[in-house]
Enzyme design. Structure first.
Site, PDB file in Angstrom:
ATOM      1  N   LYS A  98       0.858  -1.196   0.000  1.00 16.66           N
ATOM      2  CA  LYS A  98       0.000   0.000   0.000  1.00 16.66           C
ATOM      3  C   LYS A  98       0.892   1.242   0.000  1.00 16.66           C
ATOM      4  CE  LYS A  98      -3.890   2.075   2.565  1.00 16.66           C
ATOM      5  NZ  LYS A  98      -4.738   1.963   3.780  1.00 16.66           N
TER       6      LYS A  98
ATOM      7  N   SER B  33      -9.678   1.928   2.868  1.00 23.18           N
ATOM      8  CA  SER B  33      -8.777   2.682   1.995  1.00 23.18           C
ATOM      9  C   SER B  33      -7.736   1.826   1.279  1.00 23.18           C
ATOM     10  CB  SER B  33      -8.053   3.734   2.819  1.00 23.18           C
ATOM     11  OG  SER B  33      -7.212   3.110   3.776  1.00 23.18           O
TER      12      SER B  33
ATOM     13  N   SER C  41      -9.939  -0.390   7.110  1.00 20.98           N
ATOM     14  CA  SER C  41      -9.342  -0.223   5.784  1.00 20.98           C
ATOM     15  C   SER C  41      -8.626  -1.455   5.233  1.00 20.98           C
ATOM     16  CB  SER C  41      -8.360   0.948   5.793  1.00 20.98           C
ATOM     17  OG  SER C  41      -9.064   2.152   5.775  1.00 20.98           O
TER      18      SER C  41
END
Lengths: 492, 496
Positions: free
Chosen positions: B78, B153, B177
């Site tokens: 990420k 996210s 997330s």
């Protein structure tokens, strides 16, 4: 109209640590900009602070020495404000649970007998220092983050101080304590000791007492400027009050900066509303628990502090408060030196005089501290013994000391090599007295004309010493000179 | 054999049998990443670096050296995690030029175990969002239905695994997330206990809630990756010095007399009937496997979303303050006065204002304002301090529940993946995507989402399991009980 000056100090002290408060990089002063940094102290995205345990312990030590109450549980908070010298735009500090509260500082009486007493402390807390901004050419400002993150201890006093001289005295004593504790260099020039003062006046008026608005005075870069700025500010506030009559109830706290060259304080930003720092607990750090064992360990690590040392010098060695203070206030190395000398001689007063008048002078000239001074305490004690026993006169002692420093030799070697023997032989000295009188008939005339006998005698004594190459025993010289002059007078 | 269909554990076995080289695998994944570029999974992918890393690992293996636990396994990262010298944007225009001079602790651990980093994945800006639509680099598409969101996210990291662009990936979970995108992408996603994994190098959103965790196709792979990234770190004071069990080794030991708790409050209004049906069926699977199931109550969970939307924005308002164009963040080129009164501001203030106005997206600005307000003098007691109290009550609820049960089971997300743009104009609806996941962050406990079904329209459904702090081992074993009973973890999206 009478007024009382009310002063409280806010002192920031950089702690002497190898690494920063929450980062691993170094703290050395005076290096090229932004070289004492690492990802954490630069506040790089993703980095996290980790508490420097050593810094925390130095702060604990300080608070303990200042008789403060150590909190069993303390935490860190973020103080949020935007400023380019603050890379994260928040400062890690302590808000509602500082590691210490209360405490006090004992202030010694000044030379002239004024001042002295106790200054209470509000709190001591720890935080990280900010970087430094330089406003350079071309309208640009330059940021140096070497200082950012250096452990900074904030010591806040109660408004207990009543004069500018006392404020200076309080700050000087605080510096001495901090230096004794070896927690900080306390160099105001380098910024490792910084002081702001909150000041106002309580004025007696026919309608009762009023207080003038509080002013925070910043930019105090030396002990002298602290004193001067507060003297100035007292007069200015009184004048101001006479002009506008504003009291603490009518006006917000004002921040003024001291201008040393101009000798005035000038308004900085006006605090219309109290700044909102949006404090909240620093989530990247864990609270610190200080248990009894840790407190005891810190307490045991604190040596004798200046106030106790002055008292001991007076009580154990019969020094005057003034002498005791001179030895103590010069720093720990000086008092340690004295302590070492008096283990080898019981001539305490002489030891104190020699250190104050000779050792400190030489050290100052050579820019040395007494730690590792070329003439050790044992050697000084030995030299004092020779003077005290009459083997050397004081002047000879001084010369020998100077040569000991210069050549790194023992007193004995220098006395041997350079023939420092005090001449006590009455015959030789009597001859020198005769010679001096013969060479200076005018002095005898002066004496006869009634010129001050002491001055003439002093002059003649100097001449005799000169004749003997400074080696004559001053007591014998004086004896024989007195006898001779008495003889001349009766001949008169 | 299509090596991109292998799990990490399977891939490692093939390497040991010498049927595959790292270079083959790296090429295979790079081809696939190119083929499915339209999903917009990666914001940064350096093919050359990946191939050279693969070659180096092949050479290392050929030399007979002992290989790390993730040798040759591609792991997508990420874009909130710092990788030395690589762009790390956090999905924000603000950090479009940021290349950190250091790597996150988890990245160092992956590299030490010989993993191959296969690119930085897309995300909601600064991890704020539940759909990956709040990225400055465009939305990521859900591999199961490209008109839908992949969750957020960590949508890029979830989609990377779901679309087989990497067998493993790392995400971060502040309010769900990791778990919510895992649920809507049909994969496994685990949020560890707060303090289990070092946050050093994770660009902070809300420091007291953020935690890094793994995405994988199955529980074993998640256990493998969790084992590598966990453990104390002297650079993170909040990372706990607790031993790291071998999660993978104990995975198939059946938990004795597993006690399952069903949270009453997680089956209320707003729960999609298809999701509820799949979760109820999953609970039946546990009962069939011999678990005891009982209903428990977390009475304060209704305060979860409001407390979270005070604590997280408050911390974010402070964490994101550094992006002002002075040292960090893209500096605005033009900060001349625009509005009445601005000419009286010092240029540096105008520069900060303009840089922040340009650099941050709408959701980030919204949360900075919320948080600034919640911490302001006169409001902090009403908002921030109240939220901290609610947080304590929520934690107490979990403590009480875990006296009675080993794990709590329920839906991960109230709905399957929604359509792109569907909730863009309704922040509150978006916030409710995390209604079941948020409380675990507030309490600091671990949670996992595992696939437990597909809707009639073919959209994945996630089952969330929660366990007490530092009970990841039993959490994984409980998850494995369900996984072993079915084949949801073997389903793949119908990608063309």
């Amino acid at each position: 109209m009478n007024y009382t000056l009310i002063i409280g100090l806010e002192v920031h002290v950089q702690l002497t640590t190898q690494s920063k408060m929450f980062a691993r990089c170094g703290t050395e002063f005076g290096l090229p900009p932004n070289t004492q940094t690492d990802p954490v102290s630069l506040g790089l995205p993703g980095t996290l602070p980790v508490m420097n345990r050593r810094a925390f312990e130095l702060a604990l030590k300080t608070a303990t020495a200042l008789h403060a109450e150590i909190a069993p549980f303390t935490k860190w908070d973020r103080k949020n404000y935007y400023y380019p010298d603050l890379p994260k735009n928040y400062q890690i500090s302590q808000y509602d649970l500082p590691f210490s509260r209360g405490g006090h500082l004992d202030i010694p009486v000044r030379k002239d007998g004024t001042g002295g007493g106790i200054c209470r402390l509000t709190r001591v807390h720890l935080e990280e220092d900010t970087g430094k901004l330089t406003h350079g050419a071309g309208g640009y400002s330059e940021i140096d983050l070497n200082r950012a993150g250096i452990p900074l201890m904030e010591i806040v006093t109660e408004p207990d101080i009543r004069s500018a001289a006392d404020a200076r005295g309080c700050l000087e004593e605080l510096r001495l304590v901090l230096r004794y504790l070896e927690v900080s260099d306390c160099e105001m020039q380098e910024g490792s000791l910084r002081c702001d003062a909150n000041v106002n006046l309580h004025i007696e008026t026919p309608h009762g007492a009023i207080a003038t608005p509080i002013v925070e005075v910043k930019n105090l870069n030396s002990f002298r400027s602290v004193e001067r700025a507060l003297e100035y500010e007292a007069e200015r506030q009184f004048r101001q009050w006479q002009e506008d009559g504003l009291t603490i109830k009518d006006a917000h706290k004002e921040t003024r900066g001291w201008s040393d060259p101009e000798g005035v304080t000038k308004p900085q930003r006006r605090k219309e509303t109290a700044a909102d720092y949006r404090y909240f607990p620093e989530p990247d750090l864990v609270p610190v628990v200080v248990d009894d064992a840790w407190r005891a360990r810190v307490k045991a690590s604190i040596g004798e502090l200046p106030a106790a040392r002055r008292a001991r010098f007076e009580a154990d060695f019969g020094l005057t408060p003034y002498d005791a203070n001179v030895l103590v206030e010069q720093g720990r190395d000086v008092a340690d030196y004295f302590d070492a000398v008096v283990t080898k001689t019981s001539e305490y007063k002489l030891a104190s005089n020699w250190i104050q008048q000779d050792i400190l002078r030489i050290a100052k000239e050579l820019k040395l501290t007494l730690t590792g001074f070329p003439v050790g305490p044992d050697e000084l004690a030995e030299l004092i013994g020779r003077v005290q026993r009459g083997e050397l006169n004081t002047n000879q002692g001084r010369e020998v000391l100077a040569k000991m420093v210069e050549r790194g030799q023992s007193a004995e070697a220098i006395i041997e090599a350079d023939g420092y023997k005090m001449v006590s032989d009455r015959g030789a000295i009597a001859a020198a007295v005769d010679a001096a009188l013969a060479a200076n008939p005018k002095a005898i005339e002066d004496l006869k004309k009634g010129k001050k006998p002491d001055a003439v005698k002093g002059f003649l004594r100097g001449q005799v010493m000169k004749q003997t190459g400074g080696k004559a025993d001053p007591k014998v010289v004086l004896d024989l000179l007195d006898a001779k002059l008495a003889e001349l007078a009766s001949d008169g | 054999m299509d090596m991109t269909r292998l799990t990490a554990v399977g891939l490692i076995q093939e390497y040991e049998r010498k049927t595959l080289s790292c270079l083959d695998v790296a090429r295979g994944y790079l081809d696939r990443a190119e083929k499915y570029g339209r999903l917009n999974v990666f914001v940064h992918l350096d093919g050359e670096a990946i191939l050279s890393r693969a070659r180096a690992l092949d050479a290392k293996r050929a030399s007979g050296a002992a290989m790390g636990r993730l040798a040759g396994v591609p792991v997508a990262i990420k874009d909130v995690l710092c990788v030395e010298g690589e762009p790390t944007t956090c999905g924000s225009k603000m950090l479009s030029n940021f290349r950190p001079p250091y790597s996150a602790t988890v990245i160092e651990r992956l590299l030490a175990e010989d993993a191959i980093l296969v690119g930085k994945t897309n995300m909601d800006e600064f991890a704020m969002g539940s759909s990956t639509e709040n990225s400055a680099y465009g939305p990521t598409r859900n591999p199961w239905d490209e008109e839908r969101i992949p969750g957020g996210s960590s949508g890029g990291s979830a989609a990377a695994v779901a679309a087989d662009l990497a067998p493993l990936s790392l995400g971060s979970d502040t309010g769900g997330s990791i778990r919510q995108p895992a649920a809507v992408c049909g994969i496994v996603g685990l949020k560890p206990t707060y303090g289990r994994v070092s946050r050093y190098g994770l660009i902070a959103f809300a420091s007291s809630l953020d935690q890094i965790g793994p995405f994988a196709h199955d529980v074993a792979d998640a256990a493998l990756l969790l084992g590598v990234i966990s453990g104390p770190d002297p650079r993170d004071a909040t990372c706990v010095d607790a031993p790291v069990p071998d999660y993978l080794a104990t995975l198939d030991e059946a938990p004795r007399a597993l006690r399952i708790g069903i949270v009453r409050e997680f089956f209320g209004a707003g729960l999609d009937p298809e999701v509820e049906a799949a979760v109820r069926a999953a609970i039946q699977v546990y009962e069939d496997a011999g678990a005891t199931v009982r209903e428990v109550s977390l009475p304060h969970s209704k305060y979860g979303v409001p407390a979270y939307y005070i604590v997280a924005p408050a911390e974010c308002s402070s964490n994101l303050a550094r992006y002002d164009g002075t040292i960090f963040g893209r500096r605005s080129a033009d900060f001349s006065p625009r509005y009445p009164g601005e000419d009286k501001l010092p240029p540096i203030v105008r520069m900060m204002m303009a840089s922040r106005a340009e650099g941050f997206g709408a959701e980030v600005k919204r949360r900075i304002m919320l948080g600034t307000f919640a911490l302001s003098a006169g409001y902090a007691d009403q908002y921030y301090n109240q939220a901290l109290k609610a947080r304590r009550l929520i934690r107490n609820d979990f403590d009480a529940a875990f006296h009675e049960v080993d794990v709590l089971v329920g839906p991960t997300s109230p709905t399957p993946a929604f359509k792109l743009g569907e909730r863009a104009a309704d922040p509150l609806a978006m916030y409710l995507s995390d209604v079941y996941t948020i409380t675990a962050n507030l309490a600091g406990i671990p949670g996992i989402s595992i696939p437990c079904g597909l809707t009639k329209a073919g959209l994945p459904i996630g089952l969330q399991l929660l366990a007490p702090a530092f009970a990841e081992e039993s959490l994984l074993r409980a998850a494995r009980v369900f996984e072993r009973a079915g084949d949801w973890h073997l389903k793949r999206p119908p990608l063309a």
